[in-house]
Design an enzyme around this catalytic site. Structure first.
Site, PDB file in Angstrom:
ATOM      1  N   HIS A 141       0.836  -1.214   0.000  1.00 15.23           N
ATOM      2  CA  HIS A 141       0.000   0.000   0.000  1.00 15.23           C
ATOM      3  C   HIS A 141       0.866   1.257   0.000  1.00 15.23           C
ATOM      4  CE1 HIS A 141      -4.027  -1.789   0.475  1.00 15.23           C
ATOM      5  NE2 HIS A 141      -3.463  -2.703   1.235  1.00 15.23           N
ATOM      6  N   GLU A 182      -1.122  -9.594   9.195  1.00 17.39           N
ATOM      7  CA  GLU A 182       0.019 -10.114   8.451  1.00 17.39           C
ATOM      8  C   GLU A 182       1.356  -9.898   9.153  1.00 17.39           C
ATOM      9  OE1 GLU A 182      -2.491  -8.453   7.195  1.00 17.39           O
ATOM     10  OE2 GLU A 182      -2.848  -8.897   5.088  1.00 17.39           O
ATOM     11  N   ASP A 198      -0.494  -4.800   5.818  1.00 20.88           N
ATOM     12  CA  ASP A 198      -1.483  -5.701   5.214  1.00 20.88           C
ATOM     13  C   ASP A 198      -1.320  -5.785   3.705  1.00 20.88           C
ATOM     14  OD1 ASP A 198      -2.202  -2.933   5.306  1.00 20.88           O
ATOM     15  OD2 ASP A 198      -4.132  -3.492   4.442  1.00 20.88           O
ATOM     16  N   GLU A 199      -1.790  -6.907   3.187  1.00 27.56           N
ATOM     17  CA  GLU A 199      -1.964  -7.098   1.749  1.00 27.56           C
ATOM     18  C   GLU A 199      -0.735  -6.758   0.914  1.00 27.56           C
ATOM     19  OE1 GLU A 199      -6.667  -6.500   1.035  1.00 27.56           O
ATOM     20  OE2 GLU A 199      -5.571  -4.633   1.297  1.00 27.56           O
ATOM     21  N   THR A 200       0.423  -7.108   1.404  1.00 31.80           N
ATOM     22  CA  THR A 200       1.620  -6.910   0.582  1.00 31.80           C
ATOM     23  C   THR A 200       1.703  -8.062  -0.402  1.00 31.80           C
ATOM     24  OG1 THR A 200       2.684  -5.928   2.499  1.00 31.80           O
ATOM     25  CG2 THR A 200       4.096  -6.515   0.646  1.00 31.80           C
TER      26      THR A 200
END
Lengths: 698, 698
Positions: free
Chosen positions: A272, A387, A335-337
């Protein structure tokens, strides 16, 4: 829930009634023998205190009023008292004059006994409890520090009523302490920017809800919103001019502190991070970034964990932000890497090979391990999304769970502190009921008492893909009051009708501090209808709600250029009509020959008639207006649903069976209107279905 | 008024109709042969441009859109275009995406041809005219500078309609230039403070109304609202913490300039100076001042014109403020100086004797003569109220008249420039019609053309005894749109129904920029009723208006401690219902057998029935609520007036004569309800009286 408190909640709830219907209901309630209530009307406290004991009589605020302190406190509590007096004056009139006229030595009608001012930097361990005692002679608010006193002032305001031609507070003793220490609200200011006004308005309302952490999501792929003097390109190239200056951020921190709220900044890393990489490509993973992520074609980027310069950048940046945000905690996102660019970059790939990392997750763990000493150097504790919980991290990090209770429990079992967010994503458009009942630590938890202590609380999440300054309030409020109660009040507090009753009352309190949850959608409807009195559109909107984030995203791709000005933006999740219709249908079907059932049938008939009347003009409006074109089907359906409702009522009242095929027709209609259309859903379909079925089986 | 423009205004006006009534009226209008209108619906331009010529077809904004510049301009016009695009996007959707997606070399659909950026410091002599040409192929906005271009953008937004399922602008050629160069709005921020948000919101709306001077009344007996670094005690002791920092004042000046608005500060001298004398008694006339004027017992004070130090103070202060407010003009107030303390002070009395001054007016003239070189030193021209016009002052001062046309004309005859404010005091609660028809230079003026040129324009005045941040918008707007039109549009523009039609439409535009004139009163009614849907109170409020400033002041003494939270604060002057009822009664009585009359009778009956239904629950509400106690009589009257109306309609419809005594009864009721009560008045009494008389003489 103890019995003292419960006795306050026995009256039937009704929501947003018209004055006329109120009068009727009061008449009906009087006719129907109820056990005598201890006060003229049930209290409207939200969040529900841990203990409430009602007394005899009331304290009148009309004859004279003066509030003052004993003990020691911070100047912020003087300011809080001023705000309290202004709100009390708005409700009762004459309060500020009485406060001004009282001689210096006047005895207080409301005395704040505060032991001390609280910590210089608000922290997790401060005592937020308070005790409020009201008798006909006066009121005393006792607290260990400013925080408890401020909570008590909010409770006092909720006790005020104007029901007997005067302004008064019922005699009561309240002993209150929060269940969880971390009661947060995340606001994403990246996907759509929210100016300082909106942020401060949100903080005002958070104080009413007794929330105590403002989680400020300040960076993401779509932009960078915090001015850095060390890295000025962050906002120069990646904010589109929409960012907070350092002075503004300091102002927000002070504004929050003045209301007993901590501010935790989040700068999301290493994923992000498109905005950082646009500004400083040297810390990226080799992506070719020409713009922040504004529309769906624009690529995204991630920081390069293999580059020593990345850590120098972070070190300097955390040092700079750490001074603006004095809180112990600092949110690193995490998150969401995806790590796609990592694998595509030979240098990073070589680094992974050298370190023996087989997955990008391992590389992210390495990244987090590198972050820890940097945060420690700046005296910050790390918070991050699920995460970041990977093997090898020390126990003093904190996990914010967007993956759910299981993930959170797993962290607690390993000894990590954490908080829950999964059930509290406002853009899922769940009902207040659903979110209120979703507990942070459910009664059937398998965690040991010691493990449970590691669960510090929860955070409401307001992501900003589908909101802007005009709509944010109606997306956050009033539903967040129900979640805030979950964070504050006892586990046993699960009376849904009573929660709604109190939530609707506190809705008006939110308006007192400027929250636009009612006026925002209404203003948009005036604009949509091109009329100062959009009656038909209001009728329509009252029984619609937005589809969830995902359903809207699939259809509309709510990127930065999506205009948020349509019907879906002018309706609210879980509108009052949902419970009103459900209650009326339930009353009608469960006590069919009672006076209450007759009243319920009358209200339902009026409602269906108003739909029938609105439908043709709505269809005409949808034809004319480019912003309402897609809602023409829904407007047509409203008339069909009205007919289904009216016919059901007629069959039930006349005790006649509908003709053959009628039930199938209605079932088919009900199935049809559940198909996606115009990004809005009807809120009453299960109840109309009950009504149709009851009529069909007569 | 030329015939081209007039052709746009021939359609009947109707105000804030419900969608259902719209459909009915459209039907009625179609049935009733009207001359064909040049466009599908009349334009909603306000203020009315000097020349409008309609063309064939429309420009669609749906397929593609791109706006851009030719020529030279200031960055403020880029920002103005951004705001324009945001508002256009809100109405039409997709605009910002289209603007973003258009290739760099895309041909513009809207081209701004601006010759130059305008003066660095906006002044009275700048050309504010513009020309806007729209064809189905594109639009061109031509202006000499940013100011004209910004006015043209506002006009373009008013042309946009969404009536045929798309967003479009009718083909039109507009050539527009203001009648007066000084079109001002005074806002008093002393009696009640208005934070920067309220000030900036007012500036946004002023730009829509094409007003160009913000007159900021910053000091008075009740407080000092401007930070001075040279004289810090002014705000330290005399603001109660409510003042603007120098940064904030600079921000407001920049915000105004960005919208083509000049800012004129007013620091009232030598009277209305209690706040200065509280802070610096050495410049006072010997009064014993312990507080600013907060309640009616507090004394007032005046500056000492006999003291040389007073002039040093003024010199330094004007120098400081002159840098913050770069405008050529500086307002010195000068009104209502009583001079009592002057006569009571032996030193000042001796000074007067020495100078040979027989009256305090002569001493004030001396004071003004001393001010002039000070202002000149700081490159400022003097503006003041009528009282500064005393013999011996040079011609380059400007007179703001609160005393009226005669006083202003007398000044012009003597060669002084001036502007008119008398008819435009918003707290007199006059109708938009009254203020719209009151001309600055009436057609029957006795001034010569050269003298007329000295009348530069007018200023709307919003004094703050009876407003606060919650109510200011509903007191200023929408009525100020009508006054702004008087200042901008040709003298011949006097079509009142058409003015109202356009004013109601532009009401919605005001909401787009955040003006709370509709939502503010409504929010207060929710608070008064303690309900999210205060239906009966809304019905009540729709036919009430506040009494004038003086009538309220006599009853309530609206000092700083008066709570502004009652029924009177939740109703607006000249509400839409006034014209609606007048129109319906007129239609019913003037064309008794027409279909229009039948529709009008139906609307009136529905309205009277809604009063009848609301009255009992309103009375109950007034009994319960301490804030509504005084309105119980009015609530009772509403039911009586409803019956008078319904009975009148019945006699008229049935062609029967009322029984003996009926007419007397109604006359007595109508006389009774005109007695002062609850600080509110009914707006429909003359029309109900007409109806009653018609029924009585059947």
């Amino acid at each position: 829930m103890n019995s003292k408190k419960k006795s306050l909640l026995i009256r039937p709830s009704f929501v947003a009634p018209t004055i006329a219907s109120l009068a009727l209901l009061a008449f009906a309630a009087a006719a129907n023998a109820q056990p005598p209530a201890p006060s003229a009307q049930p209290l409207r406290l939200m969040p529900l205190p841990s203990s409430v004991q009602t007394g005899q009589g009331s304290l009148s605020l009309n004859a004279h009023f003066h509030a003052g302190f004993t003990g020691n406190h911070d100047p912020r509590l003087d300011a809080a008292l001023d705000r309290f007096l202004a709100r009390l004056d708005y409700r009762c009139g004459g309060i500020r004059r009485m406060q001004h006229d009282a001689a210096a030595g006047a005895s207080n009608l409301l005395t704040l006994q505060v032991a001390g001012p609280g910590a210089a930097i608000q922290n997790l361990d401060e005592d937020e409890s308070y005790k409020l005692s009201v008798t006909p002679q006066g009121a005393t608010l006792t607290a260990a520090n400013d925080l408890g006193a401020m909570h008590g002032l909010e409770t006092f305001l909720q006790l005020v009523n104007m029901e007997n031609g005067g302004c008064q507070v019922p005699a009561v003793t309240i002993d209150d302490t929060p269940r969880f220490r971390w009661r947060g609200m995340l606001v994403d200011v990246v996907r759509h920017f929210e100016p300082v006004d909106e942020v401060e308005r949100t903080l005002d309302a958070m104080a009413i809800a007794k929330l105590n952490v403002f989680h400020w999501h300040l960076s993401d792929d779509e932009g960078f919103r915090a001015e850095s003097k060390k890295f000025p390109k962050l906002t120069e190239t990646a904010s589109g001019g929409l960012f907070y200056t350092q002075d503004e951020m300091r102002e927000v921190v002070a504004y929050a502190r003045a209301r007993g709220i901590r501010v935790i900044p989040e700068f999301d890393m290493p994923g992000h991070s498109t905005s950082e990489v646009l500004a400083y490509p040297e810390y990226g993973s080799g992506e070719d970034i020409k713009t922040v992520h504004l529309s769906y074609e624009d690529p995204r980027a991630e920081l390069d964990p293999s580059n020593e310069k990345t850590y120098k950048f972070i070190d300097t940046f955390v040092g700079e932000m750490g001074e603006i945000f004095p809180d112990d905690y600092y949110h690193v996102g995490g998150d969401e890497t995806e790590g796609k660019a990592w694998l595509a970059n030979p240098r990073i790939k070589a680094f992974m090979d050298k370190k023996g990392f087989k997955t990008t997750a391992e590389l992210q763990t390495y990244f987090n391990q590198r972050l820890l000493p940097i945060l420690a150097k700046h005296h910050k504790k790390m918070v991050g999304w699920d995460e970041i919980l990977t093997p090898g991290l020390p126990k003093d990090i904190m996990i914010q769970s967007w993956r759910g209770l299981e993930s959170l429990s797993a962290a607690a079992v390993q000894g990590y502190t954490g908080m829950l967010s999964t059930p509290y994503y406002l853009d899922h458009q769940d009902t207040a009921e659903q979110m209120f009942l979703a507990d942070v630590v459910p009664s059937d938890t398998k965690l040991t008492p010691d493990q449970q202590k590691l669960i510090l609380g929860g955070e409401i999440c307001m992501w900003a893909e589908q909101i802007n300054p005009s709509t944010i309030d109606s997306r956050i409020w009033p539903r967040s009051l129900a979640i805030a109660e979950r964070f504050w009040s006892p586990q046993s507090d699960r009376d849904v009708p009573d929660m709604y009753r109190r939530m609707r009352a506190v809705s008006l309190e939110l308006e007192e501090v400027g929250i636009r949850h009612i006026i925002g959608p209404k203003t948009l409807r005036r604009s949509l209808a091109g009329s100062t009195d959009p009656e038909a559109l209001d009728t329509f909107a009252s029984v619609l709600e937005p589809v969830s984030f995902g359903d809207r995203e699939d259809t509309q791709h709510t990127d930065a250029f999506q205009s948020l000005n349509r019907l879906v933006d002018s309706v609210v999740a879980d509108p009052p009509a949902r419970q009103q219709i459900a209650r009326d249908v339930n009353t009608l079907l469960s006590t069919p020959h009672s006076p209450e059932a007759a009243l319920a049938a009358m209200r339902l008939r009026h409602r269906f008639e108003s739909w029938q009347e609105a439908s043709p003009s709505l269809q005409a409006l949808c034809q004319r207006s480019s912003r309402l074109n897609d809602a023409a089907d829904r407007a047509h359906q409203l008339g069909q649903l009205a007919r289904a409702g009216l016919e059901s009522l007629a069959y039930l009242e006349n005790h006649t069976a509908p003709p053959a095929g009628w039930a199938d027709q209605q079932t088919s209609l009900l199935a049809d209107v559940q198909k996606p259309s115009a990004l809005v859903k009807y809120v009453f379909l299960p109840d109309l279905e009950k009504l149709v079925k009851a009529a069909a089986t007569r």
